[in-house]
Write an enzyme that holds these catalytic residues in place. Structure first.
Site, short mmCIF file in Angstrom:
data_model
loop_
_atom_site.label_atom_id
_atom_site.label_comp_id
_atom_site.label_asym_id
_atom_site.label_seq_id
_atom_site.Cartn_x
_atom_site.Cartn_y
_atom_site.Cartn_z
N MET A 33 28.65 44.19 50.00
CA MET A 33 27.19 44.07 49.62
C MET A 33 26.58 43.77 50.92
SD MET A 33 26.78 43.74 45.58
CE MET A 33 26.64 41.75 45.73
N GLY A 34 27.21 43.57 52.07
CA GLY A 34 26.54 43.17 53.40
C GLY A 34 26.42 41.75 53.32
N HIS A 37 30.16 38.19 56.42
CA HIS A 37 30.79 36.68 57.18
C HIS A 37 32.34 37.06 57.33
CE1 HIS A 37 32.49 36.32 53.31
NE2 HIS A 37 31.01 36.38 52.49
N HIS A 40 34.56 38.75 54.58
CA HIS A 40 34.54 40.41 54.79
C HIS A 40 35.14 40.48 55.99
CE1 HIS A 40 30.39 39.46 52.93
NE2 HIS A 40 30.85 40.26 52.07
N GLN A 64 24.91 45.75 39.29
CA GLN A 64 25.68 44.37 39.01
C GLN A 64 24.85 43.22 39.12
OE1 GLN A 64 28.44 45.32 42.38
NE2 GLN A 64 28.32 43.31 42.77
N GLU A 151 40.50 38.05 47.25
CA GLU A 151 40.61 37.22 45.97
C GLU A 151 39.55 36.05 46.02
OE1 GLU A 151 44.34 35.37 47.28
OE2 GLU A 151 45.63 37.17 46.52
N ASP A 153 36.81 36.86 44.58
CA ASP A 153 36.45 37.55 43.54
C ASP A 153 37.60 38.03 42.89
OD1 ASP A 153 33.46 37.32 43.81
OD2 ASP A 153 34.24 38.42 45.72
N SER A 188 30.72 32.78 51.12
CA SER A 188 29.92 33.57 50.47
C SER A 188 28.52 33.90 50.93
CB SER A 188 30.08 32.92 49.08
OG SER A 188 28.92 33.70 48.22
P1 AMP Z 1 30.58 41.03 48.54
O1 AMP Z 1 29.92 41.68 49.86
O2 AMP Z 1 30.26 39.83 48.20
O3 AMP Z 1 30.48 42.15 47.51
O4 AMP Z 1 32.12 40.81 48.96
C1 AMP Z 1 32.72 42.07 49.76
C2 AMP Z 1 34.12 41.90 49.60
O5 AMP Z 1 34.41 40.87 50.45
C3 AMP Z 1 34.88 41.51 48.19
O6 AMP Z 1 36.05 42.10 48.01
C4 AMP Z 1 34.89 39.89 48.26
O7 AMP Z 1 35.95 39.60 47.48
C5 AMP Z 1 35.36 39.85 49.64
N1 AMP Z 1 34.99 38.27 50.04
C6 AMP Z 1 33.89 37.68 49.77
N2 AMP Z 1 33.88 36.40 50.31
C7 AMP Z 1 35.27 36.42 50.59
C8 AMP Z 1 35.89 35.27 51.24
N3 AMP Z 1 35.38 34.20 51.49
N4 AMP Z 1 37.54 35.12 51.52
C9 AMP Z 1 37.68 36.66 51.36
N5 AMP Z 1 37.13 37.60 50.93
C10 AMP Z 1 35.81 37.41 50.61
#
Ligand code: AMP
Length: 281
Positions: A33-34, A37, A40, A64, A151, A153, A188
């Protein structure tokens, strides 16, 4: 600095991927979702290692986010994200508009009863249906060989494995380990919401779960360790505490004795920010 090729429509995505297929390349998808960090980017690196071409999707999925959640203020800076992805060596950025993913009249949803109703699903009704629907669409739009999820999430990763299996989507769902700050806080996009004061407290979540894991692995009773963790978190300033729980690592059903892989999962608010984290047992 060279940029990254960006496509915004399903048809442009498909034609780019078809080109790679003709050249015989394997394809990896990293949905995000951008607000990118190192968490990602670790998934991007995993994809680059395991597949010949890596596509990263950037889509803040309205389905979501619940009422009163942070859809409107969610961090969005596509130019910064595109720069990070180019530097990491990703091959394609797929950044569709909402109307491309959900054209007027689209109504089909994917839900994962059971696994999707507990833990995060209980505290964020509709969340996993939103996630499962968009991930199913992204997988069918790109048809990658592998797709990469963190992991961080953990429940989401299991749900995506389940939907790929149950819907016979031929994709290898690969999990990547949680990337943390030096003080243990899981990276995050939402950490940006923490005040400086809250940011100092935030690592207590991981420290508490780690201490709980060490104690339980050392033979201490789950219930007593859970009570202790709950009071440590409350004392540190977390609240409300949605859950701190020990679950089977595959079914996410509660466990009372550790005789197979398990996971401690937690979700708690710190000020206005909801943090989640988990550790293996
Ligand atoms: P999001 O942009 O928050 O939807 O996350 C996109 C992907 O990055 C998802 O598969 C998350 O589980 C993963 N992700 C987010 N934060 C972390 C992290 N600290 N370590 C590993 N993967 C992450």
């Amino acid at each position: 600095m060279p940029g990254i090729e960006t496509v915004r429509t399903v048809s442009a995505l498909r034609s780019r991927i078809a080109g790679w297929r003709r050249e015989g390349h394997s394809i990896g998808l990293v949905p995000t979702m951008g607000g990118l960090h190192q968490g990602h980017l670790s998934l991007v690196r995993l994809s680059l290692k395991q597949t010949a071409r890596t596509c990263v999707s950037l889509f803040v999925n309205p389905k979501q986010f619940g009422e009163g959640e942070d859809f409107d203020v969610y961090p969005r800076d596509e130019a910064v994200d595109a720069g990070l992805l180019a530097a990491a060596g990703a091959h394609l950025l797929y950044a569709p508009e909402v109307a491309e993913i959900y054209p007027p009249g689209s109504s089909v949803q994917v839900s994962v009863p059971g696994l999707g109703d507990i833990l995060e699903g209980e505290f964020r009704p509709g969340f996993f249906t939103g996630v499962a629907t968009v991930v199913t669409k992204l997988l069918l739009q790109s048809r990658p060989d592998a797709a990469f999820f963190g992991e961080k999430d953990y429940q989401q990763l299991l749900i995506i494995r389940r939907l790929a299996r149950d819907l016979n989507i031929a994709v290898n769902i690969t999990g990547g380990p949680i990337v943390r700050e030096q003080d243990g806080l899981a990276l995050s996009s939402r950490n940006a919401y923490l005040s400086p004061e809250e940011r100092k407290i935030a690592p207590v979540l991981y420290k508490t779960l780690s201490a709980m894991a060490t104690a339980i692995s050392g033979g201490k009773a789950i219930k007593a360790q859970r009570d202790k963790a709950i009071s440590t978190l409350a004392d540190a300033g977390f609240g409300p505490l949605d859950y701190v729980t020990v679950r089977d690592a595959e079914t996410l059903q509660p466990v009372e004795v550790i005789n197979r892989p398990a996971r401690i999962l937690a979700a708690a608010k710190l000020g206005g920010t909801r943090l989640i984290d988990n550790v293996p047992l």
